[in-house]
Motif scaffolding. Structure first.
Motif, PDB file in Angstrom:
ATOM      1  N   ASP A 114      66.252  25.313  34.511  1.00  0.00           N
ATOM      2  CA  ASP A 114      66.251  23.853  34.531  1.00  0.00           C
ATOM      3  C   ASP A 114      67.127  23.298  35.656  1.00  0.00           C
ATOM      4  N   VAL A 115      68.337  23.840  35.827  1.00  0.00           N
ATOM      5  CA  VAL A 115      69.201  23.325  36.885  1.00  0.00           C
ATOM      6  C   VAL A 115      68.695  23.733  38.268  1.00  0.00           C
ATOM      7  N   TRP A 116      67.958  24.820  38.331  1.00  0.00           N
ATOM      8  CA  TRP A 116      67.361  25.225  39.610  1.00  0.00           C
ATOM      9  C   TRP A 116      66.211  24.284  39.980  1.00  0.00           C
ATOM     10  N   ILE A 117      65.354  23.978  39.004  1.00  0.00           N
ATOM     11  CA  ILE A 117      64.217  23.085  39.249  1.00  0.00           C
ATOM     12  C   ILE A 117      64.691  21.683  39.607  1.00  0.00           C
ATOM     13  N   THR A 118      65.705  21.195  38.892  1.00  0.00           N
ATOM     14  CA  THR A 118      66.202  19.836  39.153  1.00  0.00           C
ATOM     15  C   THR A 118      67.171  19.791  40.326  1.00  0.00           C
ATOM     16  N   ASN A 119      67.482  20.946  40.892  1.00  0.00           N
ATOM     17  CA  ASN A 119      68.345  21.060  42.066  1.00  0.00           C
ATOM     18  C   ASN A 119      69.715  20.418  41.833  1.00  0.00           C
ATOM     19  N   GLU A 120      70.269  20.648  40.632  1.00  0.00           N
ATOM     20  CA  GLU A 120      71.583  20.110  40.318  1.00  0.00           C
ATOM     21  C   GLU A 120      72.655  20.858  41.100  1.00  0.00           C
TER      22      GLU A 120
END
Length: 169
Positions: A114-120
């Motif tokens: 999730d944090v990879w997809i949202t580029n957090e």
């Protein structure tokens, strides 16, 4: 068994990797202290990098802790129990740890993706991608789950003798 030997070598290598990470953390934190208090020139990177390396050191060492049998347990009680019961308790422990590790690895993987997809990012001055620190959770707990399977196999095929640091007479 040959496969157990391969996993043992991998686990010991992860333990050494973790130890070197902790050593490196000590070096960079010492560097930060010297820069801050001697030269009055604090860094912007040491705190965040050391925190990330700490996560990698802890979670990559979890399988090594299980391999070394360094879990927190009540050795005084185990030392007086019959060998058969003690081995049964170890099996129950491995199964419980396996279930917990798989659960955390799964949800940790969901969060890391999730944090990879949202580029957090960390939101700090370095602005490091957050998945760099999040991915270690599924990796570490996945390795812990694999080590549980290895220990169950070892308990069946080639059980280790029970060792305690207590002298009970």
């Amino acid at each position: 068994m040959q496969i157990l030997s391969i996993f043992d070598k991998m686990t010991r290598a992860l333990g050494a990797f973790s130890a070197w990470l902790f050593f490196f953390i000590g070096l960079i934190v010492t560097y930060e202290v010297v820069m801050r208090y001697v030269f009055n020139a604090p860094t912007i990177w040491v705190e965040e990098i050391s925190r990330m390396l700490l996560l990698w050191g802890i979670f990559s060492a979890s399988a090594f802790v299980l391999y070394n049998n360094d879990l927190i347990r009540i050795n005084m009680l185990l030392a007086v129990l019959p060998d058969r019961f003690r081995r049964s308790m170890d099996m129950v422990t491995y199964i419980f740890i396996f279930g917990f590790a798989v659960f955390i690895a799964w949800w940790g993987g969901v969060i890391a993706v999730d944090v990879w997809i949202t580029n957090e990012t960390t939101g700090s001055m370095l602005d490091i991608p957050l998945w760099w620190s999040e991915i270690v959770i599924p990796i570490g707990f996945g390795l812990l789950a694999v080590q549980c399977v290895v220990e169950v196999i070892r308990s069946i095929v080639d059980p280790r003798p029970f060792e305690t640091k207590l002298d009970i007479h």
